[in-house]
Design a protein around this motif. Structure first.
Motif, PDB file in Angstrom:
ATOM      1  N   ALA A  96       0.874  -1.294  -0.040  1.00 17.35           N
ATOM      2  CA  ALA A  96      -0.093   0.036  -0.046  1.00 17.35           C
ATOM      3  C   ALA A  96       0.765   1.137  -0.014  1.00 17.35           C
ATOM      4  CB  ALA A  96      -0.905   0.156   1.380  1.00 17.35           C
ATOM      5  N   PRO A  97       0.499   2.140  -0.838  1.00 16.92           N
ATOM      6  CA  PRO A  97       1.272   3.842  -0.546  1.00 16.92           C
ATOM      7  C   PRO A  97       1.796   4.098   0.844  1.00 16.92           C
ATOM      8  CG  PRO A  97      -0.468   3.970  -2.378  1.00 16.92           C
ATOM      9  CD  PRO A  97      -0.566   2.600  -1.301  1.00 16.92           C
ATOM     10  N   LYS A  98       2.802   4.453   1.187  1.00 14.70           N
ATOM     11  CA  LYS A  98       3.186   4.698   2.425  1.00 14.70           C
ATOM     12  C   LYS A  98       2.303   5.806   3.092  1.00 14.70           C
ATOM     13  CE  LYS A  98       7.307   6.485   4.916  1.00 14.70           C
ATOM     14  NZ  LYS A  98       7.138   5.565   5.980  1.00 14.70           N
ATOM     15  N   ASP A  99       1.669   6.767   2.392  1.00 11.73           N
ATOM     16  CA  ASP A  99       0.833   7.813   2.978  1.00 11.73           C
ATOM     17  C   ASP A  99      -0.446   7.122   3.412  1.00 11.73           C
ATOM     18  OD1 ASP A  99      -0.231   7.425   0.271  1.00 11.73           O
ATOM     19  OD2 ASP A  99      -0.266   9.475   0.017  1.00 11.73           O
ATOM     20  N   ALA A 100      -0.849   5.939   2.932  1.00 12.26           N
ATOM     21  CA  ALA A 100      -1.907   5.216   3.282  1.00 12.26           C
ATOM     22  C   ALA A 100      -1.767   4.535   4.638  1.00 12.26           C
ATOM     23  CB  ALA A 100      -2.640   4.422   2.337  1.00 12.26           C
ATOM     24  N   LEU A 101      -0.698   4.378   4.923  1.00  6.33           N
ATOM     25  CA  LEU A 101      -0.074   3.792   6.446  1.00  6.33           C
ATOM     26  C   LEU A 101       0.039   4.532   7.344  1.00  6.33           C
ATOM     27  CD1 LEU A 101       1.705   0.632   4.940  1.00  6.33           C
ATOM     28  CD2 LEU A 101      -0.521   0.837   5.285  1.00  6.33           C
ATOM     29  N   GLU A 111      -6.915   5.903  -4.989  1.00  7.18           N
ATOM     30  CA  GLU A 111      -6.093   5.013  -5.598  1.00  7.18           C
ATOM     31  C   GLU A 111      -5.254   4.308  -4.856  1.00  7.18           C
ATOM     32  OE1 GLU A 111      -3.134   4.014  -8.745  1.00  7.18           O
ATOM     33  OE2 GLU A 111      -5.225   4.662  -8.769  1.00  7.18           O
ATOM     34  N   ALA A 112      -5.087   4.774  -3.590  1.00  6.20           N
ATOM     35  CA  ALA A 112      -4.120   3.847  -2.548  1.00  6.20           C
ATOM     36  C   ALA A 112      -5.279   2.469  -2.291  1.00  6.20           C
ATOM     37  CB  ALA A 112      -4.158   4.674  -1.283  1.00  6.20           C
ATOM     38  N   PHE A 113      -6.488   2.683  -2.241  1.00  9.63           N
ATOM     39  CA  PHE A 113      -7.228   1.698  -1.998  1.00  9.63           C
ATOM     40  C   PHE A 113      -7.149   0.626  -2.957  1.00  9.63           C
ATOM     41  CE2 PHE A 113     -11.311  -0.827  -2.005  1.00  9.63           C
ATOM     42  CZ  PHE A 113     -11.399  -0.659  -0.516  1.00  9.63           C
ATOM     43  N   ARG A 114      -7.350   1.126  -4.354  1.00 11.36           N
ATOM     44  CA  ARG A 114      -7.132   0.257  -5.542  1.00 11.36           C
ATOM     45  C   ARG A 114      -6.014  -0.420  -5.498  1.00 11.36           C
ATOM     46  NH1 ARG A 114      -4.740  -0.383 -10.028  1.00 11.36           N
ATOM     47  NH2 ARG A 114      -3.460   1.489  -9.693  1.00 11.36           N
ATOM     48  N   VAL A 161      -7.926  -3.920   5.373  1.00  8.54           N
ATOM     49  CA  VAL A 161      -8.998  -4.191   4.655  1.00  8.54           C
ATOM     50  C   VAL A 161      -8.641  -4.806   3.282  1.00  8.54           C
ATOM     51  CG1 VAL A 161     -10.684  -2.943   3.135  1.00  8.54           C
ATOM     52  CG2 VAL A 161     -10.022  -1.864   5.387  1.00  8.54           C
ATOM     53  N   ALA A 162      -7.528  -4.803   2.917  1.00  5.03           N
ATOM     54  CA  ALA A 162      -6.891  -5.746   1.822  1.00  5.03           C
ATOM     55  C   ALA A 162      -6.795  -6.944   2.299  1.00  5.03           C
ATOM     56  CB  ALA A 162      -5.727  -4.879   1.041  1.00  5.03           C
TER      57      ALA A 162
END
Length: 256
Positions: A96-101, A111-114, A161-162
């Protein structure tokens, strides 16, 4: 006789010697399996090449971006040419993209969710579909998951969630692959100091928390994950499919 003698497998997700995928690959190799490896991008090629080379200079090593169907098709075509069949597959792939963590889950971008779901969950479906024609003698597919799929772990965010999607996919794939005697299971590991884990904010505190609260009062060891991976790959787990096995020193049973 070794538990996995004569078995042929492929491992997705080795990044370096601390990878859970490498711990399981070593255990499978020790149990007698012959393995192929993939790597994600040139940045990791040298690491994986060095590790895979310890299993023999002829070990099959291929690049694979699991978000690209053409890469997946090429990998399994090469495995088919070299092995002719397949019995084992390890899926230890997540991103997952770092900013989403960091920060709040509510701020997860579309986009991060996808990306998180494509790399961490859909890839299992794509890989199983490509492996299916080679798994003519039955076999075992193992995925890696984490407790953040069912309970909130701060900063795990969209990856939790993933992983929930990955676990649900495991159950549906187990149903589809059952008639071919192919089992699909997940190992839910306690925190391990891997390259991926270090990208999660507060990871060091997480290790300390597990050690304090798990019934066994310690964190899981990579060798223990390797042993579980070998069990799931062996005939000893012949009646186990669609399951999530917690290998976390008992942390998952605790309410407080």
């Amino acid at each position: 006789m070794s538990q996995l003698a004569g078995k042929l497998g492929i491992v997705f997700g080795v990044a370096n010697k601390r990878s859970i995928a490498w711990a399981i690959a070593q255990a499978w190799h020790k149990a007698g399996a012959k393995l192929a490896f993939t790597y994600q991008g040139e940045r990791l090629k040298e690491n994986v090449e060095e590790l895979a080379g310890t299993f023999g200079s002829d070990t099959l090593l291929m690049p694979c971006d699991v978000t690209k169907d053409e890469d997946i098709d090429r990998v399994f075509a090469e495995v088919g040419q070299k092995f002719g069949k397949l019995h084992l597959m390890l899926h230890s792939v997540a991103f997952a993209p770092k900013d989403a963590l960091e920060g709040k889950f509510i701020n997860t971008s579309r986009e991060a969710f996808r990306v998180a779901h494509d790399v961490s969950a859909y890839s299992l479906i794509a890989l199983v579909r490509a492996a299916e024609p080679l798994m003519t003698e039955g076999g075992s597919i193992v995925g890696m998951t984490y407790y953040g799929s069912e309970k909130v772990v701060p900063h795990y965010n969209v990856m939790g969630v993933a992983k929930a999607a990955l676990e649900a996919s495991t159950r549906y794939l187990a149903y589809d692959m059952g008639p071919k005697k192919v089992r699909v299971n997940c190992i839910s590991a306690g925190p391990v100091n891997t390259l991926a884990a270090r990208g999660i904010s507060g990871f060091t505190e997480m290790l300390k928390h597990y050690e304090a609260h798990a019934p066994l009062k310690r964190n899981v060891l990579p060798d223990e994950l390797g042993a579980t991976g070998t069990f799931l790959a062996s005939d000893g787990a012949a009646a186990i499919t669609g399951q999530v096995l917690y290998v976390d020193c008992g942390y998952q049973i605790m309410g407080m």
